[in-house]
Design a protein around this motif. Structure first.
Motif, PDB file in Angstrom:
ATOM      1  N   ASP A 475      70.788  48.199 -47.356  1.00 31.79           N
ATOM      2  CA  ASP A 475      71.796  47.828 -48.062  1.00 31.79           C
ATOM      3  C   ASP A 475      71.845  48.374 -49.551  1.00 31.79           C
ATOM      4  OD1 ASP A 475      74.181  46.313 -49.056  1.00 31.79           O
ATOM      5  OD2 ASP A 475      73.403  44.410 -49.124  1.00 31.79           O
ATOM      6  N   GLU A 476      72.104  49.643 -49.457  1.00 29.71           N
ATOM      7  CA  GLU A 476      72.283  50.513 -50.571  1.00 29.71           C
ATOM      8  C   GLU A 476      73.630  51.599 -50.708  1.00 29.71           C
ATOM      9  OE1 GLU A 476      68.620  52.778 -50.056  1.00 29.71           O
ATOM     10  OE2 GLU A 476      67.461  51.249 -50.696  1.00 29.71           O
ATOM     11  N   ASP A 477      74.037  51.738 -51.827  1.00 27.30           N
ATOM     12  CA  ASP A 477      75.120  52.555 -52.140  1.00 27.30           C
ATOM     13  C   ASP A 477      74.923  54.138 -51.799  1.00 27.30           C
ATOM     14  OD1 ASP A 477      76.803  50.686 -52.332  1.00 27.30           O
ATOM     15  OD2 ASP A 477      76.599  50.640 -54.679  1.00 27.30           O
ATOM     16  N   SER A 510      84.726  58.258 -39.917  1.00 24.79           N
ATOM     17  CA  SER A 510      83.337  58.098 -39.317  1.00 24.79           C
ATOM     18  C   SER A 510      82.280  57.844 -40.583  1.00 24.79           C
ATOM     19  CB  SER A 510      82.948  59.032 -38.361  1.00 24.79           C
ATOM     20  OG  SER A 510      82.757  60.414 -39.229  1.00 24.79           O
ATOM     21  N   TYR A 511      82.362  58.189 -41.742  1.00 28.92           N
ATOM     22  CA  TYR A 511      81.612  58.264 -42.774  1.00 28.92           C
ATOM     23  C   TYR A 511      80.200  58.629 -42.490  1.00 28.92           C
ATOM     24  CZ  TYR A 511      85.371  55.563 -44.852  1.00 28.92           C
ATOM     25  OH  TYR A 511      86.721  55.127 -45.148  1.00 28.92           O
ATOM     26  N   PRO A 512      80.016  59.829 -42.051  1.00 29.56           N
ATOM     27  CA  PRO A 512      78.622  60.216 -41.446  1.00 29.56           C
ATOM     28  C   PRO A 512      77.436  60.099 -42.326  1.00 29.56           C
ATOM     29  CG  PRO A 512      79.830  62.161 -41.940  1.00 29.56           C
ATOM     30  CD  PRO A 512      80.854  60.984 -41.853  1.00 29.56           C
ATOM     31  N   GLN A 513      77.753  60.210 -43.768  1.00 33.17           N
ATOM     32  CA  GLN A 513      76.649  60.193 -44.992  1.00 33.17           C
ATOM     33  C   GLN A 513      76.304  58.919 -45.256  1.00 33.17           C
ATOM     34  OE1 GLN A 513      75.176  63.011 -45.838  1.00 33.17           O
ATOM     35  NE2 GLN A 513      76.812  64.212 -44.655  1.00 33.17           N
ATOM     36  N   LYS A 514      76.795  57.711 -44.724  1.00 31.31           N
ATOM     37  CA  LYS A 514      76.772  56.391 -45.191  1.00 31.31           C
ATOM     38  C   LYS A 514      76.103  55.378 -44.274  1.00 31.31           C
ATOM     39  CE  LYS A 514      78.943  57.104 -49.136  1.00 31.31           C
ATOM     40  NZ  LYS A 514      78.111  56.907 -50.581  1.00 31.31           N
ATOM     41  N   SER A 515      75.354  54.493 -44.771  1.00 25.67           N
ATOM     42  CA  SER A 515      74.463  53.468 -43.955  1.00 25.67           C
ATOM     43  C   SER A 515      75.686  52.383 -43.152  1.00 25.67           C
ATOM     44  CB  SER A 515      73.631  52.622 -44.811  1.00 25.67           C
ATOM     45  OG  SER A 515      74.261  51.677 -45.670  1.00 25.67           O
ATOM     46  N   LEU A 516      75.027  52.062 -42.173  1.00 27.32           N
ATOM     47  CA  LEU A 516      75.718  50.759 -41.553  1.00 27.32           C
ATOM     48  C   LEU A 516      76.132  49.824 -42.343  1.00 27.32           C
ATOM     49  CD1 LEU A 516      76.823  49.779 -38.648  1.00 27.32           C
ATOM     50  CD2 LEU A 516      74.736  48.468 -38.338  1.00 27.32           C
ATOM     51  N   PHE A 518      76.628  49.896 -45.743  1.00 22.46           N
ATOM     52  CA  PHE A 518      77.762  50.253 -46.435  1.00 22.46           C
ATOM     53  C   PHE A 518      78.919  50.159 -45.679  1.00 22.46           C
ATOM     54  CE2 PHE A 518      80.759  53.496 -48.285  1.00 22.46           C
ATOM     55  CZ  PHE A 518      80.181  53.322 -49.609  1.00 22.46           C
ATOM     56  N   VAL A 519      79.213  50.711 -44.820  1.00 21.91           N
ATOM     57  CA  VAL A 519      80.333  50.536 -43.988  1.00 21.91           C
ATOM     58  C   VAL A 519      80.924  49.307 -43.615  1.00 21.91           C
ATOM     59  CG1 VAL A 519      81.676  51.290 -42.041  1.00 21.91           C
ATOM     60  CG2 VAL A 519      80.098  53.033 -43.046  1.00 21.91           C
ATOM     61  N   LYS A 520      80.049  48.335 -43.475  1.00 19.28           N
ATOM     62  CA  LYS A 520      80.210  46.939 -43.314  1.00 19.28           C
ATOM     63  C   LYS A 520      80.828  46.240 -44.403  1.00 19.28           C
ATOM     64  CE  LYS A 520      77.295  43.367 -43.756  1.00 19.28           C
ATOM     65  NZ  LYS A 520      77.627  42.045 -44.272  1.00 19.28           N
ATOM     66  N   ARG A 521      80.133  46.418 -45.783  1.00 17.56           N
ATOM     67  CA  ARG A 521      80.611  45.787 -47.046  1.00 17.56           C
ATOM     68  C   ARG A 521      82.020  46.706 -47.256  1.00 17.56           C
ATOM     69  NH1 ARG A 521      77.866  47.637 -51.116  1.00 17.56           N
ATOM     70  NH2 ARG A 521      76.389  48.722 -50.268  1.00 17.56           N
ATOM     71  N   MET A 522      82.288  47.926 -46.995  1.00 21.28           N
ATOM     72  CA  MET A 522      83.728  48.306 -47.117  1.00 21.28           C
ATOM     73  C   MET A 522      84.593  47.632 -46.323  1.00 21.28           C
ATOM     74  SD  MET A 522      84.804  52.289 -46.520  1.00 21.28           S
ATOM     75  CE  MET A 522      85.055  51.883 -44.548  1.00 21.28           C
ATOM     76  N   MET A 523      84.271  47.408 -45.090  1.00 19.29           N
ATOM     77  CA  MET A 523      85.098  46.790 -44.036  1.00 19.29           C
ATOM     78  C   MET A 523      85.433  45.267 -44.589  1.00 19.29           C
ATOM     79  SD  MET A 523      84.331  45.605 -39.943  1.00 19.29           S
ATOM     80  CE  MET A 523      82.967  44.349 -40.772  1.00 19.29           C
ATOM     81  N   GLU A 524      84.358  44.386 -45.007  1.00 23.61           N
ATOM     82  CA  GLU A 524      84.636  43.049 -45.616  1.00 23.61           C
ATOM     83  C   GLU A 524      85.523  43.224 -46.942  1.00 23.61           C
ATOM     84  OE1 GLU A 524      80.602  41.039 -44.301  1.00 23.61           O
ATOM     85  OE2 GLU A 524      80.593  42.141 -46.441  1.00 23.61           O
ATOM     86  N   GLY A 525      85.454  44.300 -47.780  1.00 24.67           N
ATOM     87  CA  GLY A 525      86.224  44.328 -48.747  1.00 24.67           C
ATOM     88  C   GLY A 525      87.780  44.404 -48.579  1.00 24.67           C
TER      89      GLY A 525
END
Length: 805
Positions: A475-477, A510-516, A518-525
């Motif tokens: 869970d990191e940026d 697809s955000y290939p450089q980001k973790s799962l 990070f993408v989940k937090r972005m989706m929740e936001g």
């Protein structure tokens, strides 16, 4: 025989701050000063369960409310500014959401209005089940270690939805903070402009208005109690649309929580042991004296079967044959568990989320119906895109897991054989065969994963990143340390070269450089922002219709727990009325006042304020000595609505010769039929013109009972279940009563019928409660040393009947 049958009494170890009866069952919830939540049954006041305070949720309970179906209990916490939804059957915390300021009062109501549009929606609401598979239950072995959701299952999460009929949890706090949550989950309105601190709330069942009791500071800095009626006409006018929208958004909220718990299970399935290879290789680099690369050392072992003394020491002393075997098993087990969770939980949850968001988008395009509620199709399209990106990232993780499992299996098999040969141990024939293709595969794996990375050492303190799955669960940026290699991917090359498809809204980024994570937090936001718009629009539509200053707060009530203080509010669903019940002890200590307003703010009522005179001798009129008794004057300690036509009050004698305390039922028929007009002077508080308020004499008959050996002060009632709970002034002594004694036989039949419908809850509660009663048996002697409680034979028989039912 005294009125009302006493069925239980108890001395509690800690003072009670809140108490509320279940609307459907003979259960009462209590919150005490330690932050503990207790559930008791009517029969013998038997404890069913207790929920202790926790560091995460909080320790200062400020308000309680039952969901109208009696299956969920909501409570607010002042120290952590949170609201918690708790399952009644197992005392499980199902949902927690933060608030901007502490909640001081709450009310959970159910809509009773019917329409053809709603009826069709109720019958078609479960259509999603025809298209979507049932979400699988979360693994128990993982969820039991979760921070707050002990033994959590997906079934309990989805049960938060409850019945299709709209119900709304209303929350109030300091500085005019009022929020409405549909189904207790989705914030449907944020109200502004309410002055003062909320003391009590009541949203009418037809959704036309919200009654609020607030405490405001007057010009001379004295606290004043005021009644405010807010016009919520938009909710009422658009009820079918509000119900549809709220139901969909509540589905979405529960699915987000399901995905969050699924990801938590995946993080728990990933073990730190998987990092051992990376850390030991880093230590090897730091300690070795040669200038050769690590991958060269391993390639030399692969091609010639020989290794340097340093590598041999690393393999035989630090990693060991046994350790390598354990590491291989851990990686295979961990990866398999994560893979199953992604396929069965993350992908299923994401598909359901896309389905419900797509339906909301369809609703938003029907602008005539849903645009007034603030549904924005562009914002919802953004939420759909965010969920698509999350699904792509989950699929990317599956590919990484699949590739890693193949790579590690081949690498560990070769390394295991090499280490057995170093030990001069027997190599099993099935492991001894290695083709040229296998050698090339291991060589590629070594060259890709075993190259020293100085940048990685600066960031993570290690040179290697052999294990590639864990980075997706952090869970990191920060960007991924080893993003997937897309070189040679024909589809990506085609997209980059196409000017039309590069920015197409049909393709999810697809955000290939980001973790799962990070993408989940972005989706929740993005989804949270999408959900907020209707709450703001509906909140701005609510206008203040009535503001009535009632009276100043007496100094004597400063130490009284706020949740027990009058005024109390009531909504008469049949007559479509709001009632406010209160006392003004400094003005008229022997009077009880009743203010009534129509739920429709535009409806005018002729006699809006009336009072009840509490001067009465309370003795049975059939008694021959009643004529000789003087008229005693009583003051009201507490009063609650029993039902639409009856009040339950706790009275205290005002004279020195009469200080007894009485529990009584006051019929409202004569009071409500009062035809005397009251002309309210708009520039004055009600207590400044109390002399002009019409007054009715108290008519009790035999509907009262003296509360002996108890300094009674407060009462909580449930007219549907015909029960009352009386609390003493020290907040520790409780008595429980059945109020409808005359209809005892009929009540027994109704009680049996009701208990047959309680879907197994009573059975589980009885078994839990019996166990706790055994524990409490040793404590009760100490708790009740000073209390003398003798039960009549009739009372004991009634308790046995209740236990059987």
């Amino acid at each position: 025989m005294p009125a009302f049958r006493q069925v239980g009494e108890k001395q509690l170890p800690n003072p009670v701050l809140c108490m509320a009866w279940s609307p459907k069952r003979d259960l009462i919830a209590l919150a005490n000063t330690t932050g503990e939540l207790l559930l008791h049954r009517l029969a013998s006041f038997q404890r069913v369960w207790s929920l202790p305070p926790s560091e995460y949720t909080g320790k200062e309970i400020t308000a309680l409310a039952w969901r109208p179906d009696g299956k969920i209990l909501a409570f607010s916490l002042g120290d952590t500014k949170q609201v918690v939804l708790c399952g009644v059957e197992k005392a499980e915390i199902l949902h927690v959401f933060p608030m901007q300021s502490p909640v001081t009062c709450m009310h959970w109501m159910e809509v009773v209005e019917e329409s053809s549009a709603l009826s069709s929606f109720y019958s078609s609401e479960d259509e999603s089940k025809l298209f979507l598979p049932k979400l699988p239950t979360l693994p128990k072995s993982y969820s039991t270690t979760s921070k707050i959701f002990s033994e959590e299952k997906s079934d309990e999460i989805m049960n938060l939805l409850g019945e299709v009929r709209l119900n709304i949890l209303v929350l109030g706090g300091d500085a005019g903070f009022v929020e409405l949550y549909a189904y207790g989950m989705y914030k449907i309105a944020t109200l502004t402009g309410v002055s003062g601190t909320c003391r009590s709330l009541s949203l009418s069942s037809d959704l036309k208005s919200l009654s609020v009791i607030t405490e405001v500071r007057s010009a001379d800095n004295n606290p004043e109690i005021c009644y405010i009626q807010l016009d919520t006409g938009l909710l009422s006018d658009c009820l079918p649309e509000v119900t549809r929208m709220a139901r969909k958004f509540t589905h979405i909220s529960t699915l987000l929580q399901y995905l969050h718990l699924s990801l938590t299970c995946m993080c728990e399935a990933w073990e730190d042991i998987l990092m051992q290879m990376d850390l030991r290789l880093t230590k090897f680099v730091q300690e070795k004296n040669t200038s050769t690369q690590v991958q060269d050392e391993f390639l030399e072992l692969l091609l010639w079967g020989q290794s340097s003394p340093e590598l041999q020491a690393l393999l035989m002393n630090q990693l060991t044959v046994k350790g390598l075997k354990k590491l291989g098993q851990s990686i295979e087990s961990s990866y398999s568990s994560i893979q199953k969770l992604v396929i069965s939980h993350l992908q299923s949850g994401s598909e359901a989320l896309l389905y419900h968001l797509s339906e909301v988008k369809g609703m938003s395009l029907w602008k005539q119906k849903f645009e007034p509620l603030g549904l924005d199709s562009a914002a919802i399209e953004g939420a759909i895109t965010a969920v698509g990106s999350f699904s792509l990232k989950a699929n990317e993780l599956l590919q990484v897991i699949d590739k890693s499992m193949k790579n590690f299996k081949a690498f560990f098999r070769w390394l295991y054989v090499a280490m057995l040969r170093m030990c001069e141990e027997h190599v099993p024939p099935e492991l001894n065969k290695m083709t040229q293709k296998d050698i090339a595969f291991v060589a590629d794996f070594l060259s890709e994963h075993f190259s020293e990375n100085e940048e990685l050492f600066d960031r993570k303190g290690k040179y290697f990143n052999v294990e590639r799955v864990g980075q997706y669960l952090k869970d990191e940026d920060e960007d991924l340390v080893s993003p997937p290699n897309t070189k040679g991917n024909q589809w990506l090359k085609f997209l980059q070269e196409s000017t039309h498809l590069k920015e197409s809204p049909l393709l999810f980024p697809s955000y290939p450089q980001k973790s799962l994570h990070f993408v989940k937090r972005m989706m929740e936001g993005v989804i949270e922002q999408c959900l907020q718009k209707p709450a703001e629009v509906i909140g701005k539509s609510v206008k203040q219709a009535v503001f009535l200053p009632l009276y100043t707060v007496p100094e004597s009530s400063e130490n009284t727990p706020r949740l027990f203080e009058l005024p109390s509010l009531w909504n008469d669903k049949k007559a479509k009325m709001h009632y406010v019940l209160f006392c003004m002890p400094e003005i008229s200590p022997s009077k009880l006042y009743l203010l009534r307003k129509g739920t429709d703010p535009n409806r005018q009522l002729p006699n809006s304020v009336m009072s009840i005179d509490l001067s009465h001798h309370l003795d049975n009129p059939d008694d021959d000595n009643a004529v000789a008794q003087p008229n005693y004057v009583y003051s009201c300690l507490d009063a609650r609505f029993y039902d639409d036509e009856m009040l339950t009050v706790v009275l205290q004698g005002s004279e020195e010769e009469n200080r007894r305390r009485v529990l009584a039922q006051l019929p409202l028929a004569s009071t409500l039929s009062c035809e005397t007009q009251f002309n309210w002077e708009p520039n004055l508080r009600l207590d400044q013109q109390s002399g002009a308020i019409p007054c009715q004499e108290l008519v009790l008959g035999n509907q009262w009972r003296e509360l002996e050996s108890m300094k009674a002060q407060f009462v909580a009632v449930n007219g549907i279940r015909k029960v009352a709970c009386v609390l003493s002034a020290n907040l520790r002594h409780i008595r429980v009563f059945e109020m409808d004694v005359e209809d005892e036989d009929d009540e027994g039949v109704e009680s049996q019928n009701a208990s047959a419908d309680q879907d197994g809850l009573e059975a589980s509660m009885t078994s839990q409660g019996q166990g706790e009663e055994d524990v409490e048996a040793g404590d009760e002697a100490g708790e009740q040393r000073g209390a003398v409680f003798q039960k009549t034979e009739e009372q004991l028989e009634s308790e046995e009947a209740l236990e059987l039912s």
